[in-house]
Scaffold this motif. Structure first.
Motif, PDB file in Angstrom:
ATOM      1  N   ALA A  55       0.833  -1.205   0.000  1.00 12.54           N
ATOM      2  CA  ALA A  55       0.000   0.000   0.000  1.00 12.54           C
ATOM      3  C   ALA A  55       0.869   1.257   0.000  1.00 12.54           C
ATOM      4  O   ALA A  55       0.572   2.223  -0.716  1.00 12.54           O
ATOM      5  N   SER A  56       1.948   1.248   0.751  1.00 15.38           N
ATOM      6  CA  SER A  56       2.860   2.400   0.793  1.00 15.38           C
ATOM      7  C   SER A  56       3.512   2.637  -0.568  1.00 15.38           C
ATOM      8  O   SER A  56       3.630   3.771  -1.021  1.00 15.38           O
ATOM      9  N   THR A  57       3.912   1.547  -1.220  1.00 13.75           N
ATOM     10  CA  THR A  57       4.508   1.651  -2.556  1.00 13.75           C
ATOM     11  C   THR A  57       3.496   2.209  -3.543  1.00 13.75           C
ATOM     12  O   THR A  57       3.811   3.087  -4.350  1.00 13.75           O
ATOM     13  N   GLY A  58       2.259   1.704  -3.483  1.00 17.73           N
ATOM     14  CA  GLY A  58       1.203   2.199  -4.367  1.00 17.73           C
ATOM     15  C   GLY A  58       0.877   3.652  -4.108  1.00 17.73           C
ATOM     16  O   GLY A  58       0.644   4.419  -5.045  1.00 17.73           O
ATOM     17  N   PHE A  59       0.874   4.043  -2.841  1.00  9.85           N
ATOM     18  CA  PHE A  59       0.593   5.436  -2.494  1.00  9.85           C
ATOM     19  C   PHE A  59       1.667   6.359  -3.074  1.00  9.85           C
ATOM     20  O   PHE A  59       1.360   7.360  -3.714  1.00  9.85           O
ATOM     21  N   ALA A  60       2.927   5.986  -2.848  1.00  6.19           N
ATOM     22  CA  ALA A  60       4.033   6.834  -3.317  1.00  6.19           C
ATOM     23  C   ALA A  60       4.036   6.948  -4.840  1.00  6.19           C
ATOM     24  O   ALA A  60       4.234   8.035  -5.386  1.00  6.19           O
ATOM     25  N   SER A  61       3.801   5.844  -5.526  1.00  2.00           N
ATOM     26  CA  SER A  61       3.830   5.908  -6.994  1.00  2.00           C
ATOM     27  C   SER A  61       2.577   6.576  -7.547  1.00  2.00           C
ATOM     28  O   SER A  61       2.599   7.106  -8.653  1.00  2.00           O
ATOM     29  N   GLY A  62       1.491   6.558  -6.795  1.00  2.00           N
ATOM     30  CA  GLY A  62       0.251   7.187  -7.245  1.00  2.00           C
ATOM     31  C   GLY A  62       0.253   8.696  -7.140  1.00  2.00           C
ATOM     32  O   GLY A  62      -0.613   9.359  -7.695  1.00  2.00           O
ATOM     33  N   LEU A  63       1.228   9.254  -6.446  1.00  2.00           N
ATOM     34  CA  LEU A  63       1.284  10.709  -6.264  1.00  2.00           C
ATOM     35  C   LEU A  63       1.760  11.439  -7.518  1.00  2.00           C
ATOM     36  O   LEU A  63       1.397  12.574  -7.743  1.00  2.00           O
ATOM     37  N   GLY A  64       2.577  10.779  -8.333  1.00  2.00           N
ATOM     38  CA  GLY A  64       3.097  11.423  -9.539  1.00  2.00           C
ATOM     39  C   GLY A  64       2.018  11.556 -10.600  1.00  2.00           C
ATOM     40  O   GLY A  64       1.042  10.821 -10.616  1.00  2.00           O
ATOM     41  N   GLY A  65       2.196  12.453 -11.489  1.00  2.00           N
ATOM     42  CA  GLY A  65       1.223  12.657 -12.577  1.00  2.00           C
ATOM     43  C   GLY A  65       1.646  11.930 -13.840  1.00  2.00           C
ATOM     44  O   GLY A  65       2.501  11.051 -13.821  1.00  2.00           O
ATOM     45  N   TRP A  66       1.040  12.326 -14.949  1.00  2.00           N
ATOM     46  CA  TRP A  66       1.336  11.707 -16.246  1.00  2.00           C
ATOM     47  C   TRP A  66       2.797  11.894 -16.617  1.00  2.00           C
ATOM     48  O   TRP A  66       3.395  11.034 -17.267  1.00  2.00           O
ATOM     49  N   ILE A  67       3.393  12.994 -16.217  1.00  2.00           N
ATOM     50  CA  ILE A  67       4.784  13.267 -16.581  1.00  2.00           C
ATOM     51  C   ILE A  67       5.726  12.261 -15.929  1.00  2.00           C
ATOM     52  O   ILE A  67       6.714  11.856 -16.525  1.00  2.00           O
ATOM     53  N   THR A  68       5.415  11.823 -14.724  1.00  2.00           N
ATOM     54  CA  THR A  68       6.304  10.910 -14.000  1.00  2.00           C
ATOM     55  C   THR A  68       6.042   9.440 -14.301  1.00  2.00           C
ATOM     56  O   THR A  68       6.797   8.584 -13.859  1.00  2.00           O
ATOM     57  N   ILE A  69       4.997   9.132 -15.055  1.00  2.00           N
ATOM     58  CA  ILE A  69       4.609   7.733 -15.260  1.00  2.00           C
ATOM     59  C   ILE A  69       5.703   6.872 -15.904  1.00  2.00           C
ATOM     60  O   ILE A  69       5.818   5.699 -15.559  1.00  2.00           O
ATOM     61  N   PRO A  70       6.552   7.403 -16.786  1.00  2.00           N
ATOM     62  CA  PRO A  70       7.610   6.540 -17.332  1.00  2.00           C
ATOM     63  C   PRO A  70       8.580   6.030 -16.262  1.00  2.00           C
ATOM     64  O   PRO A  70       9.213   4.998 -16.437  1.00  2.00           O
ATOM     65  N   ILE A  71       8.677   6.739 -15.163  1.00  2.00           N
ATOM     66  CA  ILE A  71       9.557   6.316 -14.071  1.00  2.00           C
ATOM     67  C   ILE A  71       8.774   5.570 -12.994  1.00  2.00           C
ATOM     68  O   ILE A  71       9.184   4.508 -12.541  1.00  2.00           O
ATOM     69  N   THR A  72       7.638   6.130 -12.588  1.00  2.00           N
ATOM     70  CA  THR A  72       6.910   5.540 -11.459  1.00  2.00           C
ATOM     71  C   THR A  72       6.226   4.228 -11.799  1.00  2.00           C
ATOM     72  O   THR A  72       6.139   3.353 -10.943  1.00  2.00           O
ATOM     73  N   LEU A  73       5.749   4.037 -13.020  1.00  2.00           N
ATOM     74  CA  LEU A  73       5.051   2.801 -13.369  1.00  2.00           C
ATOM     75  C   LEU A  73       5.977   1.587 -13.304  1.00  2.00           C
ATOM     76  O   LEU A  73       5.679   0.633 -12.585  1.00  2.00           O
ATOM     77  N   PRO A  74       7.122   1.598 -13.999  1.00  2.00           N
ATOM     78  CA  PRO A  74       8.009   0.432 -13.882  1.00  2.00           C
ATOM     79  C   PRO A  74       8.513   0.228 -12.450  1.00  2.00           C
ATOM     80  O   PRO A  74       8.602  -0.907 -11.975  1.00  2.00           O
ATOM     81  N   ALA A  75       8.828   1.324 -11.763  1.00  2.00           N
ATOM     82  CA  ALA A  75       9.304   1.206 -10.375  1.00  2.00           C
ATOM     83  C   ALA A  75       8.238   0.585  -9.490  1.00  2.00           C
ATOM     84  O   ALA A  75       8.528  -0.267  -8.643  1.00  2.00           O
ATOM     85  N   ASN A  76       6.983   0.992  -9.690  1.00  2.00           N
ATOM     86  CA  ASN A  76       5.894   0.438  -8.900  1.00  2.00           C
ATOM     87  C   ASN A  76       5.686  -1.044  -9.207  1.00  2.00           C
ATOM     88  O   ASN A  76       5.522  -1.857  -8.295  1.00  2.00           O
ATOM     89  N   LEU A  77       5.694  -1.409 -10.482  1.00  2.00           N
ATOM     90  CA  LEU A  77       5.482  -2.803 -10.855  1.00  2.00           C
ATOM     91  C   LEU A  77       6.566  -3.709 -10.262  1.00  2.00           C
ATOM     92  O   LEU A  77       6.270  -4.770  -9.714  1.00  2.00           O
ATOM     93  N   VAL A  78       7.815  -3.273 -10.350  1.00  2.00           N
ATOM     94  CA  VAL A  78       8.920  -4.064  -9.802  1.00  2.00           C
ATOM     95  C   VAL A  78       8.864  -4.073  -8.274  1.00  2.00           C
ATOM     96  O   VAL A  78       9.030  -5.120  -7.641  1.00  2.00           O
ATOM     97  N   GLY A  79       8.602  -2.907  -7.677  1.00  2.75           N
ATOM     98  CA  GLY A  79       8.553  -2.825  -6.213  1.00  2.75           C
ATOM     99  C   GLY A  79       7.473  -3.709  -5.613  1.00  2.75           C
ATOM    100  O   GLY A  79       7.723  -4.448  -4.648  1.00  2.75           O
TER     101      GLY A  79
END
Length: 194
Positions: A55-79
């Motif tokens: 839940a903490s990982t999902g919360f942190a990655s969910g805070l970024g917007g469309w601009i951050t998705i190239p970084i936060t999406l793969p990081a979230n999936l792996v995390g």
């Protein structure tokens, strides 16, 4: 071997070596080895830490917007995959399995590939589901932002990133709870309901 299974097999050694806050699966399982409750009940208690981490990982990655998705999406999936592998490996360790054994590794990876119905997901379906949820989180937040901007209530707009974090936390926690159910049924079947 599917792409999803291949990736999980590559992440498995990292999860077994230990994750920040959670430690190694063996160390996580150690305090739960002894107690009056059935082993499955102790495993359920141990899993709470993994649900919180997901839940903490999902919360942190969910805070970024469309601009951050190239970084936060793969990081979230792996995390989240690492947390789920750690969860299943911790249960395997609690059940007395050798985490270096290939059969244990296969059982742990299989816990991540099962659906709610107990069938194995295809790699494409798994990836599609996880990516789809993350894109939907961003879409909901973007729609809410546009709606608030259009309505002229910019003051409320500052809460939109928080809403994205809450949706991310809920989705990752839910997916991890599905993995937890399959893990409990895999490693503690005699104590299951039914």
């Amino acid at each position: 071997m599917s792409l999803q299974s291949f990736v999980y097999h590559r992440l498995y050694p990292r999860a077994v070596a230990g994750l920040p806050v959670l430690g190694t699966p063996e160390a996580m399982a150690a305090p739960f080895r002894h107690g009056d409750d059935p082993l499955r009940a102790r495993a359920e208690e141990m899993i709470r830490a993994h649900l919180t981490a997901a839940a903490s990982t999902g919360f942190a990655s969910g805070l970024g917007g469309w601009i951050t998705i190239p970084i936060t999406l793969p990081a979230n999936l792996v995390g989240v995959a690492l947390i789920q592998l750690h969860l299943a490996a911790s249960c395997a360790a609690l059940a007395g399995r050798d985490l270096n054994d290939s059969a244990t590794r296969e059982a742990v990876v299989r816990c991540l590939l099962l659906t709610d119905e107990g069938d194995e997901r295809s790699a494409a379906a798994e990836t599609e589901q996880r990516v789809g949820v993350k894109l939907a989180e961003r879409g909901l937040r973007w729609g809410a932002w546009k709606g608030l901007k259009w309505a002229g209530t910019r003051r409320l707009a500052r809460y939109i990133p928080l809403a994205g974090g809450v949706v991310g936390a809920a989705s990752d926690s839910y997916l991890t709870s599905v993995v937890a159910r399959h893990t409990l049924d895999t490693f503690f079947p005699e104590e299951g309901e039914g």
